[in-house]
Enzyme design. Sequence first.
Site, PDB file in Angstrom:
ATOM      1  N   LYS A 153     -58.634  45.562  84.535  1.00 22.01           N
ATOM      2  CA  LYS A 153     -58.124  46.644  83.684  1.00 22.01           C
ATOM      3  C   LYS A 153     -58.868  47.946  83.976  1.00 22.01           C
ATOM      4  O   LYS A 153     -60.051  48.071  83.691  1.00 22.01           O
ATOM      5  CB  LYS A 153     -58.313  46.310  82.194  1.00 22.01           C
ATOM      6  CG  LYS A 153     -57.502  47.254  81.323  1.00 22.01           C
ATOM      7  CD  LYS A 153     -57.934  47.315  79.899  1.00 22.01           C
ATOM      8  CE  LYS A 153     -58.973  48.367  79.640  1.00 22.01           C
ATOM      9  NZ  LYS A 153     -58.543  49.758  79.896  1.00 22.01           N
ATOM     10  N   GLY A 206     -69.165  49.820  80.953  1.00 18.05           N
ATOM     11  CA  GLY A 206     -68.727  50.842  80.012  1.00 18.05           C
ATOM     12  C   GLY A 206     -69.837  51.168  79.049  1.00 18.05           C
ATOM     13  O   GLY A 206     -71.019  50.991  79.364  1.00 18.05           O
ATOM     14  N   THR A 208     -72.371  51.113  75.807  1.00 19.41           N
ATOM     15  CA  THR A 208     -73.153  50.051  75.171  1.00 19.41           C
ATOM     16  C   THR A 208     -72.458  49.565  73.899  1.00 19.41           C
ATOM     17  O   THR A 208     -72.441  48.362  73.613  1.00 19.41           O
ATOM     18  CB  THR A 208     -74.581  50.560  74.900  1.00 19.41           C
ATOM     19  OG1 THR A 208     -75.173  50.862  76.170  1.00 19.41           O
ATOM     20  CG2 THR A 208     -75.437  49.520  74.202  1.00 19.41           C
ATOM     21  N   VAL A 210     -69.207  49.368  73.142  1.00 19.90           N
ATOM     22  CA  VAL A 210     -68.111  48.429  73.441  1.00 19.90           C
ATOM     23  C   VAL A 210     -68.683  47.156  74.078  1.00 19.90           C
ATOM     24  O   VAL A 210     -68.226  46.048  73.794  1.00 19.90           O
ATOM     25  CB  VAL A 210     -67.034  49.091  74.330  1.00 19.90           C
ATOM     26  CG1 VAL A 210     -65.972  48.083  74.744  1.00 19.90           C
ATOM     27  CG2 VAL A 210     -66.374  50.256  73.596  1.00 19.90           C
ATOM     28  N   GLY A 211     -69.705  47.307  74.904  1.00 22.09           N
ATOM     29  CA  GLY A 211     -70.333  46.131  75.534  1.00 22.09           C
ATOM     30  C   GLY A 211     -70.822  45.124  74.501  1.00 22.09           C
ATOM     31  O   GLY A 211     -70.671  43.915  74.676  1.00 22.09           O
ATOM     32  N   GLU A 228     -72.545  45.965  82.259  1.00 23.74           N
ATOM     33  CA  GLU A 228     -73.216  47.117  82.876  1.00 23.74           C
ATOM     34  C   GLU A 228     -72.957  48.288  81.942  1.00 23.74           C
ATOM     35  O   GLU A 228     -71.822  48.756  81.830  1.00 23.74           O
ATOM     36  CB  GLU A 228     -72.632  47.423  84.270  1.00 23.74           C
ATOM     37  CG  GLU A 228     -72.815  46.318  85.298  1.00 23.74           C
ATOM     38  CD  GLU A 228     -74.248  46.172  85.791  1.00 23.74           C
ATOM     39  OE1 GLU A 228     -75.132  46.943  85.367  1.00 23.74           O
ATOM     40  OE2 GLU A 228     -74.479  45.255  86.594  1.00 23.74           O
ATOM     41  N   CYS A 262     -73.808  56.476  85.063  1.00 26.18           N
ATOM     42  CA  CYS A 262     -74.715  55.674  84.242  1.00 26.18           C
ATOM     43  C   CYS A 262     -76.145  55.735  84.771  1.00 26.18           C
ATOM     44  O   CYS A 262     -77.085  55.518  84.027  1.00 26.18           O
ATOM     45  CB  CYS A 262     -74.233  54.235  84.194  1.00 26.18           C
ATOM     46  SG  CYS A 262     -73.939  53.573  85.822  1.00 26.18           S
ATOM     47  N   GLU A 354     -77.375  59.183  75.664  1.00 26.63           N
ATOM     48  CA  GLU A 354     -76.727  59.330  76.961  1.00 26.63           C
ATOM     49  C   GLU A 354     -75.670  60.430  76.841  1.00 26.63           C
ATOM     50  O   GLU A 354     -74.635  60.243  76.214  1.00 26.63           O
ATOM     51  CB  GLU A 354     -76.055  58.011  77.365  1.00 26.63           C
ATOM     52  CG  GLU A 354     -75.417  58.101  78.729  1.00 26.63           C
ATOM     53  CD  GLU A 354     -74.730  56.827  79.148  1.00 26.63           C
ATOM     54  OE1 GLU A 354     -74.009  56.222  78.329  1.00 26.63           O
ATOM     55  OE2 GLU A 354     -74.907  56.429  80.311  1.00 26.63           O
TER      56      GLU A 354
HETATM   57  P1  NAD Z   1     -65.871  52.585  77.247  1.00 23.84           P
HETATM   58  O1  NAD Z   1     -66.828  51.551  76.803  1.00 23.84           O
HETATM   59  O2  NAD Z   1     -65.214  53.419  76.235  1.00 23.84           O
HETATM   60  O3  NAD Z   1     -64.692  51.938  78.077  1.00 23.84           O
HETATM   61  C1  NAD Z   1     -64.922  51.152  79.205  1.00 23.84           C
HETATM   62  C2  NAD Z   1     -63.730  50.229  79.438  1.00 23.84           C
HETATM   63  O4  NAD Z   1     -63.646  49.317  78.350  1.00 23.84           O
HETATM   64  C3  NAD Z   1     -62.383  50.955  79.477  1.00 23.84           C
HETATM   65  O5  NAD Z   1     -61.564  50.330  80.433  1.00 23.84           O
HETATM   66  C4  NAD Z   1     -61.839  50.720  78.083  1.00 23.84           C
HETATM   67  O6  NAD Z   1     -60.436  50.744  78.027  1.00 23.84           O
HETATM   68  C5  NAD Z   1     -62.350  49.327  77.791  1.00 23.84           C
HETATM   69  N1  NAD Z   1     -62.454  49.002  76.366  1.00 23.84           N
HETATM   70  C6  NAD Z   1     -62.615  49.855  75.334  1.00 23.84           C
HETATM   71  N2  NAD Z   1     -62.643  49.168  74.168  1.00 23.84           N
HETATM   72  C7  NAD Z   1     -62.515  47.859  74.469  1.00 23.84           C
HETATM   73  C8  NAD Z   1     -62.496  46.657  73.705  1.00 23.84           C
HETATM   74  N3  NAD Z   1     -62.620  46.675  72.382  1.00 23.84           N
HETATM   75  N4  NAD Z   1     -62.359  45.484  74.356  1.00 23.84           N
HETATM   76  C9  NAD Z   1     -62.262  45.461  75.700  1.00 23.84           C
HETATM   77  N5  NAD Z   1     -62.259  46.552  76.476  1.00 23.84           N
HETATM   78  C10 NAD Z   1     -62.400  47.749  75.872  1.00 23.84           C
HETATM   79  O7  NAD Z   1     -66.676  53.462  78.297  1.00 23.84           O
HETATM   80  P2  NAD Z   1     -66.194  54.730  79.107  1.00 23.84           P
HETATM   81  O8  NAD Z   1     -66.268  55.884  78.165  1.00 23.84           O
HETATM   82  O9  NAD Z   1     -64.944  54.458  79.832  1.00 23.84           O
HETATM   83  O10 NAD Z   1     -67.335  54.824  80.219  1.00 23.84           O
HETATM   84  C11 NAD Z   1     -68.529  55.483  80.024  1.00 23.84           C
HETATM   85  C12 NAD Z   1     -69.661  54.503  79.753  1.00 23.84           C
HETATM   86  O11 NAD Z   1     -69.764  53.553  80.812  1.00 23.84           O
HETATM   87  C13 NAD Z   1     -71.015  55.173  79.737  1.00 23.84           C
HETATM   88  O12 NAD Z   1     -71.750  54.726  78.624  1.00 23.84           O
HETATM   89  C14 NAD Z   1     -71.690  54.729  81.010  1.00 23.84           C
HETATM   90  O13 NAD Z   1     -73.064  54.722  81.001  1.00 23.84           O
HETATM   91  C15 NAD Z   1     -71.122  53.380  81.202  1.00 23.84           C
HETATM   92  N6  NAD Z   1     -71.240  52.990  82.596  1.00 23.84           N
HETATM   93  C16 NAD Z   1     -72.151  52.042  82.965  1.00 23.84           C
HETATM   94  C17 NAD Z   1     -72.292  51.671  84.287  1.00 23.84           C
HETATM   95  C18 NAD Z   1     -73.281  50.633  84.712  1.00 23.84           C
HETATM   96  O14 NAD Z   1     -73.120  50.100  85.791  1.00 23.84           O
HETATM   97  N7  NAD Z   1     -74.267  50.300  83.933  1.00 23.84           N
HETATM   98  C19 NAD Z   1     -71.488  52.250  85.241  1.00 23.84           C
HETATM   99  C20 NAD Z   1     -70.569  53.202  84.855  1.00 23.84           C
HETATM  100  C21 NAD Z   1     -70.448  53.546  83.514  1.00 23.84           C
END
Ligand code: NAD
Length: 450
Positions: A153, A206, A208, A210-211, A228, A262, A354
């Site tokens: 996705k 994504g 933290t 949502v993670g 990640e 990130c 962040e």
């Molecule tokens: P996000 O958490 O909003 O979304 C990431 C993904 O998760 C998207 O595809 C989104 O549609 C999906 N998502 C959102 N809610 C969900 C849910 N409830 N269940 C399942 N999937 C869901 O993050 P973002 O704003 O797209 O990205 C930015 C963040 O990503 C930053 O915090 C950044 O640090 C982090 N990031 C981390 C790394 C790493 O390798 N550590 C790399 C790139 C980005």
Amino acid sequence: MSTLINPATGVEIDASPASATLEEADAAIERAADAFAAWRDVAPGERARLLRTFAAVVDEHLEELARLEVLNAGHTIGNARWEAGNVRDCLNYYSAAPERLFGRQIPVPGGTDITFHEPLGVVGVIVPWNFPMPIAAWGFAPALAAGNTVVLKPAELTPLTAMRIGELALEAGLPEGVLTVVPGKGSVVGERFVTHPLVRKVCFTGSTAVGKQIMAGCADQVKRVTLELGGKSANIVFADADVAAAAASAPYAVFDNAGQDCCARSRILVQRAAYDEFVGRLETAVKALRVLDPADEQSEMGPLVSAGQRDAVRSYVEGASVAFTGTAPDGPGWWLPPTVVESRDTGEAVWREEVFGPVVAVMAFDDEEEAVALANDTEYGLSGSIFTSDVGRALRVARAVEAGNLSVNSHSSVRYWTPFGGYKQSGLGRELGPDAPDAFTEEKNVFIAH
Ligand code: NAD
């Protein structure tokens, strides 16, 4: 899916894929589960060949993919070419894995003991908008190599390159259902990867926040999960370093991809004796940064991905003590200039949170102990840099900083040959490197009685 917008111009993009419904997500997962039986049984050499062909097809379309990312995500053309090349390189690197997915023979009394690395089944890869191509490949390349099928996705804002890569996989001869790109909402498609019992592992990159939800959701089925997440990485510059080199490279370590990285070194710690020299040189470097139309070959920094992201980043700058900024184009698009803030209080939001944009906070420290304490004073632990000419200090500090990816006298953290991931709330598990395929397998032990 909501309308996609070119971040550099604010103009609508004439290609928005439809968001998958829950039923469509289920159907994609079921097709991936059906495809698994045959894919796991493809002979290792043949699976390797298919992955190499996939890499070659990506390479043939490198410029097209790069242009698509410039349009959809506002990445500079130079970065976007590197990102498409990274997809090809990950596929080539992990194409060696099917033929080397070794088990072990373990000496035991009374028989022979052997282990196997068996694929999990369907793996769900959830990708953020900041690096749509590489992060997708870090999940799907080792997962496919280990014999899993993948549903992927992309982020709502940046689905276009992933959609194209899904088509290229079919063109390369990967069977239908082996790699399926499912565009849609996180709360629908992403969440279904977490709740659907046929998805055996979720690979999430994504935020933290949502993670944490994903990890809690996966607990229900004891589903394997790799996270990640965010970062607030420190760039530590000691007075014994080549200060000119440290200052010249610091902007690229945080303003690359407009700071939406990130691994961005968004806190710069400078030893007091070198502080004034460093900040002076940093100003020269930041003002010289070429913030231009991302399609321009000279561009070193493009726009933010969306108006929302630009506004969120701008709110960190308001009220902060801005030392100086670089330049940014006027007019339409989601532009911000690279911005340097001097921080004196570790409680400031711009120092702790962040920002995920082109903003860096600089602070002075007195000695090594204080530098390490400041670097570690964060819930994150993804990456960081250490500038010093003292090898002993470089190693001491590298061992003391609680982060998964550190670089000395450089800022590199992501190389497909080496493991990548976070300490503390920056993540769980590791991606990339030689062991990544193992993370997409179960280790099975078989004892044969003599
Ligand atoms: P996000 O958490 O909003 O979304 C990431 C993904 O998760 C998207 O595809 C989104 O549609 C999906 N998502 C959102 N809610 C969900 C849910 N409830 N269940 C399942 N999937 C869901 O993050 P973002 O704003 O797209 O990205 C930015 C963040 O990503 C930053 O915090 C950044 O640090 C982090 N990031 C981390 C790394 C790493 O390798 N550590 C790399 C790139 C980005």
